[in-house]
Every structure is written in structure tokens, then in C-alpha cells.
Enzyme design. Structure first.
Site, PDB file in Angstrom:
ATOM      1  N   ARG A  41      68.937  46.417  16.348  1.00 15.96           N
ATOM      2  CA  ARG A  41      67.628  47.069  16.242  1.00 15.96           C
ATOM      3  C   ARG A  41      67.255  47.493  14.825  1.00 15.96           C
ATOM      4  O   ARG A  41      68.122  47.824  14.014  1.00 15.96           O
ATOM      5  CB  ARG A  41      67.598  48.293  17.164  1.00 15.96           C
ATOM      6  N   HIS A  66      66.916  42.003  17.758  1.00 16.53           N
ATOM      7  CA  HIS A  66      67.440  40.633  17.723  1.00 16.53           C
ATOM      8  C   HIS A  66      66.460  39.600  17.152  1.00 16.53           C
ATOM      9  O   HIS A  66      66.268  38.521  17.715  1.00 16.53           O
ATOM     10  CB  HIS A  66      67.873  40.208  19.126  1.00 16.53           C
ATOM     11  N   HIS A 137      75.644  36.012  20.730  1.00 14.23           N
ATOM     12  CA  HIS A 137      75.423  36.901  21.875  1.00 14.23           C
ATOM     13  C   HIS A 137      75.997  36.292  23.160  1.00 14.23           C
ATOM     14  O   HIS A 137      75.327  36.256  24.197  1.00 14.23           O
ATOM     15  CB  HIS A 137      73.924  37.176  22.019  1.00 14.23           C
ATOM     16  N   ASP A 209      76.637  50.546  24.851  1.00 19.50           N
ATOM     17  CA  ASP A 209      75.714  49.687  24.100  1.00 19.50           C
ATOM     18  C   ASP A 209      75.711  50.237  22.682  1.00 19.50           C
ATOM     19  O   ASP A 209      74.696  50.710  22.181  1.00 19.50           O
ATOM     20  CB  ASP A 209      74.321  49.728  24.747  1.00 19.50           C
ATOM     21  N   GLU A 274      79.433  41.868  19.998  1.00 16.30           N
ATOM     22  CA  GLU A 274      78.614  41.214  18.975  1.00 16.30           C
ATOM     23  C   GLU A 274      79.054  41.727  17.610  1.00 16.30           C
ATOM     24  O   GLU A 274      78.807  42.883  17.277  1.00 16.30           O
ATOM     25  CB  GLU A 274      77.140  41.549  19.214  1.00 16.30           C
TER      26      GLU A 274
HETATM   27  C1  GAL Z   1      72.288  43.789  23.361  1.00 14.91           C
HETATM   28  C2  GAL Z   1      71.595  45.079  23.068  1.00 14.91           C
HETATM   29  C3  GAL Z   1      71.210  45.658  24.418  1.00 14.91           C
HETATM   30  C4  GAL Z   1      70.329  44.706  25.177  1.00 14.91           C
HETATM   31  C5  GAL Z   1      71.000  43.354  25.237  1.00 14.91           C
HETATM   32  C6  GAL Z   1      70.117  42.302  25.847  1.00 14.91           C
HETATM   33  O1  GAL Z   1      72.731  43.199  22.168  1.00 14.91           O
HETATM   34  O2  GAL Z   1      72.428  45.954  22.349  1.00 14.91           O
HETATM   35  O3  GAL Z   1      70.544  46.894  24.245  1.00 14.91           O
HETATM   36  O4  GAL Z   1      69.068  44.613  24.571  1.00 14.91           O
HETATM   37  O5  GAL Z   1      71.376  42.916  23.973  1.00 14.91           O
HETATM   38  O6  GAL Z   1      69.667  42.692  27.095  1.00 14.91           O
END
Ligand code: GAL
Length: 308
Positions: A41, A66, A137, A209, A274
Site C-alpha cells: 500500500r 499492488h 503473490h 496481514d 510476499e
Molecule cells: C495482500 C494484501 C491484503 C489483500 C490481499 C489481496 O497482499 O496485504 O490486504 O489486499 O493482498 O486480497
């Protein structure tokens, strides 16, 4: 991706699709994708370089996530080289794409090594000062995709510290000790052991997260995390040159997406680790820099190593 268990069964451990267009669907959450130009973010989709304010897509509540709607997950990459062991992909992200400055030429090489590793090597060059943060991802379930949740997987993270977030999942800028918190994975622990604890950070993420600060020297290829599937006994080590790793425990998976093998994406049925620069680092003075200057080459390596 298939990894053999101790009985030589080929276990499918990464969630994906049979149909390529699903990977680009904006409602589908970055399955197996290369993420860029900036993984994770950026507060309010805004950052400043050389006194100039840049605005990038706002696609996650009030924030940028992303790389935006047309991030690197949603574009066509060119295949420059392919054989049984390796594939080299490239993409030219043009100046102002999704609001980012500079023409950025990116290369990603995936290699299967003779040490049971999947190696990902990223490199990039820009013609103007820009920011960059690339990751992969992949959603893993080491027991096999479709084989229940990942809550009983056993996880260790090589991190004494993590970066707590606000309610929009933007780091507060603090780097705090994991000691005495549900974020202490310095010794192997079940992912689900503390995931539903009454903890504000876990509430904000609806589970894990969060970005962990890997115990390592700058640019050193070091162990970030180790995970074991409780049923398959398949183990995975992740090594990286990146300073951080985001543990995302599939909290927003909701069963509405049908994956390869006709499995629904049930909540917490996969996890992501990640490797990355810290979220919102363009706006955080004390986080490792994610700037890329025109005379420099961006380089980053992450290794997924498997055992059974
Ligand atoms: C992760 C992110 C989460 C969510 C996910 C996709 O990388 O940290 O908050 O957005 O991707 O659903």
C-alpha cells in the site's frame, strides 16, 4: 506448482486458474502474480519525489494497492527466453502508467534449480527517478490446494520486529518488537494458534496481514520464513534479498472465486508470504528506501526451497 510429498504424490501447492483471463480480472486477488510497480500500500495513493507530488490509483479503500488497477499483474509480459529450467519475462511500464514517473523496463526470471528451489530474480531500470517494489503473490497451501485451511501449518519467521498498521493497513511508521505478541514467530508456531486473539493489529487485518522486518543485512540473501504443511509434511523455506516479508493469511478470501481443480477460495485456505520493501515506504522516512535512480539497476532475488 507441484511438490512431491514423502510418498511421492505430486501435491499442487499454489492456487491458480485454468483460464488466463481470470488472472487479470480486477475482482480476483492477485493469484500467483508479479506485483508492481509498487507492491503493497501507498497512503492515499500519494508520494513526493524531488518536491513533485505524484498521484497513483486509489484502489483499496483510501489507499493504493499492488500497483493499481493495471498493475503488473494485469498486463501482458513478453517472453524473452524459455527452456525446461527457466523463463525470462520482460515488461516496459511507460512513463505515467498508473501515475508512476519514468519509463521502467522490468525483467523477471523464474528458475527451477537442482536444489529443489524456485528462484525469482527481478531487475529493472528507469529513465527518471521513480519508486519500485516488486513481489510475487503466490497463494500457498502446502497440504495441497483445496485441502482445508492453512491454520495448522507451522510457521517460523526470521523477524524480531514488525511494522504495525492503522485501520486502513498503512504502517504507522513504527518498527516494534514481536516479543510477547501474536506476531512472534521466531520459534515455529501454528499459523492459527493466535490468529483470533483479541488484538487490535489482528482486528485491522482480520488476521495476519502485516510486514515483518527480516533479521538480515542490507541486500543479503537470508532466510525470511519456513513453513510446514501439517498433513503433507512438505516444508518450504523462503530466502530473500528484500528487507521485509508480508504475511497474509487469506483473510479476505471468501469462497466466491473458483480456482483450478474446482476448489473455492475459502477463507484462510491459502497464505501468502510476499517478500518486499516495507509498505508505504515512499512516505516513511525511516523505512529502507524504495527509490530507483536512472543510473542504478534495481535487483531483487527470492528463493522458495522445498523439502519433504
Ligand atoms: C495482500 C494484501 C491484503 C489483500 C490481499 C489481496 O497482499 O496485504 O490486504 O489486499 O493482498 O486480497
Amino acid at each position: 506448482m507441484f511438490v512431491p510429498d514423502q510418498q511421492e504424490n505430486q501435491i499442487s501447492i499454489v492456487a491458480g486458474f485454468d483460464i488466463i483471463s481470470l488472472y487479470k480480472n480486477p475482482d480476483v486477488a492477485y493469484y500467483g502474480a508479479t506485483i508492481g510497480r509498487f507492491a503493497n500500500r501507498i497512503t492515499k495513493g500519494t508520494f513526493t519525489l524531488n518536491d513533485k507530488i505524484y498521484k497513483v490509483d486509489i484502489n483499496n479503500g483510501p489507499n493504493h494497492l499492488h500497483g493499481g488497477n493495471k498493475g503488473f499483474h494485469a498486463v501482458d509480459w513478453e517472453v524473452l527466453e524459455i527452456n525446461e529450467h527457466t523463463i525470462l519475462l520482460s515488461y516496459l511500464s511507460s512513463d505515467k502508467e498508473e501515475g508512476y514517473p519514468g519509463n521502467l523496463q522490468v525483467f523477471v526470471r523464474y528458475t527451477l534449480t537442482d536444489n529443489n528451489e524456485m528462484k525469482i530474480e527481478y531487475s529493472a531500470k528507469t529513465d527518471q527517478l521513480t519508486i519500485i517494489n516488486l513481489t510475487n503473490h503466490a497463494y500457498f497451501n502446502l497440504n495441497g490446494i483445496g485441502n482445508g485451511t492453512i491454520l495448522n501449518h507451522v510457521l517460523a519467521i526470521n523477524a524480531d520486529h514488525y511494522t504495525p498498521v492503522d485501520e486502513t493497513l498503512i504502517p504507522t511508521g513504527d518498527i516494534i518488537s514481536v516479543k510477547g505478541t501474536p506476531f512472534d514467530f521466531r520459534h515455529p508456531e501454528r499459523i492459527g494458534a493466535r490468529i483470533d486473539n483479541n488484538d487490535l493489529q489482528l482486528k485491522y487485518g482480520e488476521g495476519y496481514d502485516h510486514n515483518f522486518v527480516i533479521n538480515k543485512k542490507e541486500n543479503e540473501l537470508a532466510l525470511a520464513a519456513s513453513v510446514e504443511g501439517d498433513l503433507s509434511k512438505i516444508k518450504m523455506d523462503i530466502l530473500t534479498t528484500e528487507p521485509g516479508v508480508q504475511l497474509y493469511t487469506g483473510n479476505f478470501m471468501n469462497g466466491n472465486t473458483i480456482l483450478k481443480g474446482s476448489h473455492a477460495d475459502h477463507r484462510r485456505s491459502a497464505f501468502c508470504l510476499e517478500t518486499q520493501h516495507f509498505p508505504d515506504s515512499p512516505n516513511k522516512k525511516y523505512f529502507p528506501s524504495s527509490l530507483l535512480f536512472p543510473d542504478d539497476i534495481y535487483k531483487s532475488t527470492t528463493l522458495f526451497r522445498f523439502y519433504n
